[in-house]
Design a protein around this motif. Structure first.
Motif, short mmCIF file in Angstrom:
data_model
loop_
_atom_site.label_atom_id
_atom_site.label_comp_id
_atom_site.label_asym_id
_atom_site.label_seq_id
_atom_site.Cartn_x
_atom_site.Cartn_y
_atom_site.Cartn_z
N GLY A 156 0.81 -1.22 0.00
CA GLY A 156 0.00 0.00 0.00
C GLY A 156 0.84 1.27 0.00
O GLY A 156 0.61 2.18 -0.79
N THR A 157 1.86 1.33 0.90
CA THR A 157 2.66 2.55 0.99
C THR A 157 3.53 2.73 -0.25
O THR A 157 3.72 3.85 -0.72
CB THR A 157 3.58 2.54 2.24
OG1 THR A 157 4.25 1.29 2.29
CG2 THR A 157 2.78 2.73 3.51
N ASN A 158 4.03 1.63 -0.82
CA ASN A 158 4.83 1.74 -2.04
C ASN A 158 3.99 2.25 -3.20
O ASN A 158 4.44 3.06 -4.01
CB ASN A 158 5.45 0.38 -2.41
CG ASN A 158 6.67 0.09 -1.57
OD1 ASN A 158 7.25 0.97 -0.95
ND2 ASN A 158 7.05 -1.17 -1.52
N TYR A 159 2.76 1.78 -3.28
CA TYR A 159 1.87 2.23 -4.34
C TYR A 159 1.56 3.72 -4.18
O TYR A 159 1.56 4.49 -5.13
CB TYR A 159 0.58 1.41 -4.35
CG TYR A 159 -0.34 1.79 -5.48
CD1 TYR A 159 -0.01 1.45 -6.80
CD2 TYR A 159 -1.50 2.53 -5.26
CE1 TYR A 159 -0.83 1.82 -7.86
CE2 TYR A 159 -2.32 2.91 -6.31
CZ TYR A 159 -1.98 2.55 -7.61
OH TYR A 159 -2.78 2.93 -8.64
N MET A 160 1.35 4.13 -2.92
CA MET A 160 1.08 5.54 -2.64
C MET A 160 2.29 6.40 -3.00
O MET A 160 2.14 7.46 -3.62
CB MET A 160 0.72 5.72 -1.17
CG MET A 160 -0.66 6.30 -0.95
SD MET A 160 -1.20 6.10 0.74
CE MET A 160 0.10 6.89 1.65
N ALA A 161 3.49 5.93 -2.63
CA ALA A 161 4.72 6.66 -2.94
C ALA A 161 4.88 6.79 -4.45
O ALA A 161 5.34 7.82 -4.96
CB ALA A 161 5.93 5.95 -2.33
N TYR A 162 4.46 5.77 -5.18
CA TYR A 162 4.53 5.79 -6.65
C TYR A 162 3.55 6.83 -7.20
O TYR A 162 3.91 7.66 -8.05
CB TYR A 162 4.19 4.39 -7.17
CG TYR A 162 3.88 4.31 -8.64
CD1 TYR A 162 4.87 4.50 -9.60
CD2 TYR A 162 2.59 4.01 -9.07
CE1 TYR A 162 4.58 4.41 -10.95
CE2 TYR A 162 2.28 3.92 -10.41
CZ TYR A 162 3.29 4.13 -11.36
OH TYR A 162 3.00 4.03 -12.68
N ASN A 168 9.66 5.44 -8.70
CA ASN A 168 9.45 5.27 -10.13
C ASN A 168 8.63 4.04 -10.46
O ASN A 168 8.07 3.93 -11.56
CB ASN A 168 10.80 5.18 -10.85
CG ASN A 168 11.61 6.46 -10.67
OD1 ASN A 168 11.03 7.55 -10.68
ND2 ASN A 168 12.89 6.32 -10.50
N VAL A 169 8.62 3.08 -9.56
CA VAL A 169 7.85 1.86 -9.80
C VAL A 169 6.88 1.65 -8.63
O VAL A 169 7.18 2.04 -7.51
CB VAL A 169 8.78 0.62 -9.93
CG1 VAL A 169 9.51 0.66 -11.26
CG2 VAL A 169 9.75 0.56 -8.78
#
Ligand code: CTP
Ligand code: MG
Length: 171
Positions: A156-162, A168-169
């Protein structure tokens, strides 16, 4: 203990680890000169011991963040014991994360290469393991439930950061 109080206990143990694991990612964006934990040393296989993704600045920021979260938990639960537990949890998380990098370098994965499950859970297992070794009550079922929570939070947090343009991914 009931399952809910059991879960709360494990959450209180693991929140400092999550802070210790997350802080370096943010802090290192603002640090110009960082210093690798492995002092640029190479292992017997000729590759870096840990690589440039593990720095002393990251370790320091992780310890500070873990300590802050531990203090907040100690205040809210009115139990100073959570300070010691949180410090242990944070140190375990940082060691676990570095152990993950050590393994990645040994199987020839460059710094930052995705290693599913290992990337997300190395810090978590490290924290629980150090607490367990120290004699802290750790149970299997709440540990597994929180492992799933950690995985979901990561995605979830990686998707938000993206979506926010910080990564970048989306993974
Ligand atoms: N970081 C750090 N020190 C640590 C942990 C993390 O400086 N002890 C910073 C680094 O800038 C790192 C970033 O946080 O690049 C993200 O951490 P992580 O994903 O654990 O590192 P990776 O760069 O993916 O490296 P590795 O392949 O070794 O996991
Ligand atoms: Mg990574």
């Amino acid at each position: 203990m009931g399952i809910l109080s059991d879960l709360l206990w494990h959450l209180q143990l693991i929140l400092p680890a999550m802070a210790a694991n997350g802080a370096p990612v943010v802090v290192l964006r603002y640090v110009k000169n960082s210093h690798p934990v492995d002092f640029n040393l190479k292992f017997l296989d000729g590759r870096r011991l840990l690589g440039d993704g593990k720095t002393w600045e990251g370790v320091t920021s992780g310890l500070v963040a873990g300590l802050v979260v531990s203090a907040i938990i100690a205040i809210f639960s009115q139990n100073a014991g959570f300070i010691t537990l949180g410090i242990l949890s944070s140190i375990g998380a940082l060691i676990g994360d570095m152990a993950g990098s050590f393994v990645k370098r040994r199987i020839n994965m460059p710094r930052g290469a995705p290693a599913p499950l290992l990337d997300q859970l190395d810090f978590y297992v490290g924290a629980l393991l150090l607490l367990y070794i120290a004699g802290v009550q750790i149970r299997l079922v709440p540990s597994i439930i929180l492992a799933v929570v950690v995985l979901v939070l990561h995605v979830g947090t990686n998707y938000m950061a993206y979506r926010l343009g910080l990564k970048n991914v989306p993974w």
